[in-house]
Scaffold this motif. Structure first.
Motif: not given
Length: 256
Positions: A178-180, A189-193, A209-216
């Motif tokens: 999800x997105x950081x 904090x990360x938001x999942x789909x 990571x950075x805010x806005x990164x879409x990572x696993x």
């Protein structure tokens, strides 16, 4: 015009043409450098982190425990002295085998035994009493800097509790896509789909990571996180699919 003269003119013309081209090339400004695409730099976290606050709290708790024991030892000392004195007086009366004044001695022995019992009861109660608050008040007055440092740590931990409220805490052996949405001194904090928020501790990452990164984010058995960039289109598809399933679920509930 003879051949030699023609040849000389041709050479002069070629040399003039080369000189003109050279002058033109010299006056032409150099091409502008292509803009460099800067890579994302991991954020620098400022302020007291959660683990730093926990270290402060642990040290303060130890200080409180030691102070409480010092207060306890000082408080029970008079009781111990009184019990020692009463026991000695009781023994002296008991060892007196004279018949003279025997009734008076027995009365005194009973009074001493009763007083001893009451002091011992207070002694045992003091030994068991929780002196944490007394110790904290003592530290506040005798070691104000230690008290202030602890208050700052307590504030950080309270903020941390609010920051991760309602979020799932990441665990070893699992992965989260999800997105950081936040990178702070309190954590990531990360938001999942599916719309779920996942909390990651700062110390889980070698590089944040950075805010806005879409990572696993994948956790190994040691609870260390590995970051892998995910395809944006795939993440968008997952988000849309999750939203569709949520709407369909809501529709089923309404039908029922």
């Amino acid at each position: 015009m003879n051949e030699n003269f023609k040849s000389t003119l041709n050479k002069l013309a070629k040399n003039k043409s080369k000189a003109a081209k050279s002058l033109t090339a010299t006056n032409t400004p150099p091409p502008l450098p292509k803009p460099q695409i800067e890579a994302d730099i991991a954020p620098v976290i400022e302020g007291q982190t959660v683990n730093e606050a926990l270290d402060v709290q642990q040290g303060f708790d130890k200080m409180v425990a030691q102070t409480a024991e010092k207060i306890r030892a000082k408080t029970i000392e008079p009781y111990k002295a009184d019990m020692t004195r009463l026991a000695a007086e009781h023994k002296a009366l008991k060892d007196n085998n004279s018949w003279l004044g025997r009734g008076k001695r027995e009365k005194q022995m009973k009074e001493l035994a009763s007083e001893y019992k009451g002091i011992k009861r207070d002694f045992n109660a003091t030994k068991k009493r929780d002196l944490t608050m007394d110790a904290k008040k003592n530290i506040e007055h005798t070691a104000p800097q230690a008290h202030a440092t602890h208050e700052q740590a307590r504030e950080t931990l309270n903020y941390h509790a609010s920051f991760r409220y309602g979020a799932t805490e990441a665990q070893a052996g699992r992965q989260y896509t999800g997105e950081i949405t936040a990178v702070t001194r309190l954590g990531v904090m990360q938001k999942t789909p599916t719309g779920r928020n996942v909390y990651h501790d700062l110390d889980s990452f070698e590089e944040l990571p950075n805010v806005g990164d879409k990572v696993r984010v994948t956790y190994n058995k040691d609870n260390k996180a590995e970051l892998v960039t995910v395809d944006r289109a795939e993440l968008t598809r997952q988000t849309q699919q999750a939203e569709l399933e949520r709407q369909q679920s809501q529709g089923i509930k309404i039908d029922r």
